[in-house]
Design an enzyme around this catalytic site. Structure first.
Site, PDB file in Angstrom:
ATOM      1  N   GLY A  86      13.597  -0.904   3.782  1.00 16.67           N
ATOM      2  CA  GLY A  86      14.560  -0.743   2.686  1.00 16.67           C
ATOM      3  C   GLY A  86      14.867  -2.027   1.951  1.00 16.67           C
ATOM      4  N   ALA A  87      14.122  -3.098   2.231  1.00 17.85           N
ATOM      5  CA  ALA A  87      14.403  -4.371   1.575  1.00 17.85           C
ATOM      6  C   ALA A  87      13.601  -4.519   0.277  1.00 17.85           C
ATOM      7  CB  ALA A  87      14.093  -5.529   2.512  1.00 17.85           C
ATOM      8  N   SER A 101       7.201  -1.938   3.039  1.00 20.11           N
ATOM      9  CA  SER A 101       6.717  -1.628   4.379  1.00 20.11           C
ATOM     10  C   SER A 101       5.777  -0.430   4.328  1.00 20.11           C
ATOM     11  CB  SER A 101       7.889  -1.335   5.307  1.00 20.11           C
ATOM     12  OG  SER A 101       8.743  -0.387   4.710  1.00 20.11           O
ATOM     13  N   ASP A 105       1.957  -2.402  -5.012  1.00 19.51           N
ATOM     14  CA  ASP A 105       2.233  -2.706  -3.605  1.00 19.51           C
ATOM     15  C   ASP A 105       0.970  -2.590  -2.755  1.00 19.51           C
ATOM     16  OD1 ASP A 105       4.700  -2.688  -4.734  1.00 19.51           O
ATOM     17  OD2 ASP A 105       5.417  -0.898  -3.680  1.00 19.51           O
TER      18      ASP A 105
HETATM   19  C1  GLA Z   1       7.821  -0.073  -6.250  1.00 21.15           C
HETATM   20  C2  GLA Z   1       6.506   0.647  -6.565  1.00 21.15           C
HETATM   21  C3  GLA Z   1       5.556  -0.240  -7.346  1.00 21.15           C
HETATM   22  C4  GLA Z   1       6.244  -0.853  -8.559  1.00 21.15           C
HETATM   23  C5  GLA Z   1       7.591  -1.464  -8.166  1.00 21.15           C
HETATM   24  C6  GLA Z   1       8.372  -1.935  -9.359  1.00 21.15           C
HETATM   25  O1  GLA Z   1       7.605  -1.136  -5.380  1.00 21.15           O
HETATM   26  O2  GLA Z   1       5.887   1.059  -5.376  1.00 21.15           O
HETATM   27  O3  GLA Z   1       4.424   0.493  -7.731  1.00 21.15           O
HETATM   28  O4  GLA Z   1       6.384   0.074  -9.587  1.00 21.15           O
HETATM   29  O5  GLA Z   1       8.401  -0.549  -7.448  1.00 21.15           O
HETATM   30  O6  GLA Z   1       7.713  -2.979  -9.987  1.00 21.15           O
END
Ligand code: GLA
Length: 381
Positions: free
Chosen positions: A118-119, A123, A168
């Site tokens: 949740g940070a 994860s 991510d």
């Molecule tokens: C989350 C999503 C990413 C991106 C970010 C915001 O981490 O998984 O794809 O959109 O938010 O930049």
């Protein structure tokens, strides 16, 4: 962590497992730009997921989560989707691999993680990339790293209800020690930028706030952007994503779209440009400009995109007051961390003040993490 995982694996499934790892991520700048075809600037970090895995000769997966102290067994057909959220990530990765024609031999696994949940450090992407990479390494389906990242992203879309972009999973598949990665999310071209700003530190301050309904709010932001882009496309058929648009084109459709969608799009168009400005500034070693852009991003995320919250705005204001070089909410928002670019000599007084003043105001301590840019998905020796 590796030893704990190995001990448990031996207890449950015997010898012969191989360990794989992947990482959470930070993002210097370029937030909510990925699904708009813009740039992002992430890097993998030194916390993540480690999994020990061995094929088991069946067509089922037996998975034990050390963190939840829970075992789940599932088959590999669509209707076998497990009810535990953590197991859905692994199930989704298996299914998405199979949808691409890949083979997934049944396996046993024990895994654990040290990405704070949740940070906003992804994860879930760490978990997806660990398994996507491991399944590829074991089954040799010939799926490349881009596609492994996509497998993670589509797991979020199809099995976890989050219509996320690629940032991510890309960061956790392509992360490299000491480097941030600038990714063009439209063309998928990327470039590593060694990141070692002399005289500065990157530090995360975790508000430890996690808002309910973050994923539906996230999906709603994405819809607003797509709606704005669809209206602009009527006048400018050549545009594919919102990142292809300029401010004038957005102004042309202002009266046709909800004001909320206009504000979301206004933020995105500004943010796409800021990432490019940050790249130029980094090439000059101009960290003051990098920091200023981070503050502008925070303003946009807070006032136009509306994904910040009281706690994060408080941390951002405090950074500004203390002359911290740059500070902003990081990741999807709705809680989580601020990322701060801090001069070495200010570092200690800043984190002391953040601890003290945040606790006095909100009644709980924030958490502080130093950012160490590390490798992404890999097999461990
Ligand atoms: C989350 C999503 C990413 C991106 C970010 C915001 O981490 O998984 O794809 O959109 O938010 O930049």
């Amino acid at each position: 962590m590796r030893t704990r995982i190995h001990e448990k694996f031996k207890d449950l499934f015997g010898e012969g497992g191989v360990q794989y790892a992947s990482a959470g991520r930070v993002n210097l700048i370029g937030e909510h730009t990925d699904y708009n075809g813009g740039y992002v600037f992430p890097g993998a970090i030194d916390c993540g997921i480690i999994a020990e895995i061995k094929v088991n000769g069946t067509d089922r997966v037996r998975a034990f989560s050390l963190d939840y102290n829970e075992e789940v067994t599932f088959g590999l057909n669509e209707e076998d989707k497990p009810s535990q959220a953590w197991a859905c990530y692994i199930f989704g990765v298996c299914r998405e691999t199979m949808k691409r024609g890949g083979k997934v031999a049944g396996f046993d696994t024990v895994f654990a993680g040290d990405v704070p949940l949740g940070a906003g450090l992804s994860s879930s992407a760490a978990l997806e990339s660990t398994f996507a990479f491991a399944i590829e390494d074991i089954n040799k389906n010939g799926i490349d790293r881009f596609e492994l990242a996509k497998i993670g992203q589509m797991t979020e879309h199809h099995y976890c209800g989050v219509n996320c972009g690629i940032m991510d999973q890309f960061a956790s598949c392509f992360g490299k020690q000491g480097s941030l990665i600038r990714l063009n999310c439209k063309t998928m071209e990327y470039k590593y930028f060694p990141f070692n700003p002399q005289g500065y530190k990157l530090v995360l301050i975790d508000s430890c706030v996690k808002h309910e309904l973050a994923s539906s709010a996230y999906n709603k932001r994405r819809q607003s952007c797509e709606n704005a882009a669809a209206h602009i496309r009527k006048n400018h058929p050549e545009i594919e994503f919102l990142s292809d648009c300029n401010r004038l084109w957005l102004d042309e459709v202002r009266s046709e779209i909800p004001e909320e969608d206009f504000l979301r799009a206004e933020y995105v168009i500004g943010e796409v440009q800021r990432v490019l400005d940050v790249c130029d500034a980094l090439e000059r070693g101009d960290y003051e400009t990098v920091g200023e852009m981070m503050y502008q991003t925070h303003f946009g995320l807070s006032k136009l995109y509306e994904v910040s919250c009281e706690e994060l705005d408080f941390l951002n204001k405090l950074a500004r007051k203390m002359d911290v070089t740059g500070s902003r909410v990081m990741g999807g928002g709705f809680g989580g961390c601020t990322i701060n670019l801090v001069k070495d000599e200010l570092y200690q007084s800043f984190i002391d003040a953040a601890r003290e003043q945040f606790a006095a105001r909100f009644g709980h301590d924030p958490k502080i993490y130093d950012v160490v840019i590390s490798d992404g998905a890999r097999r461990l020796k």
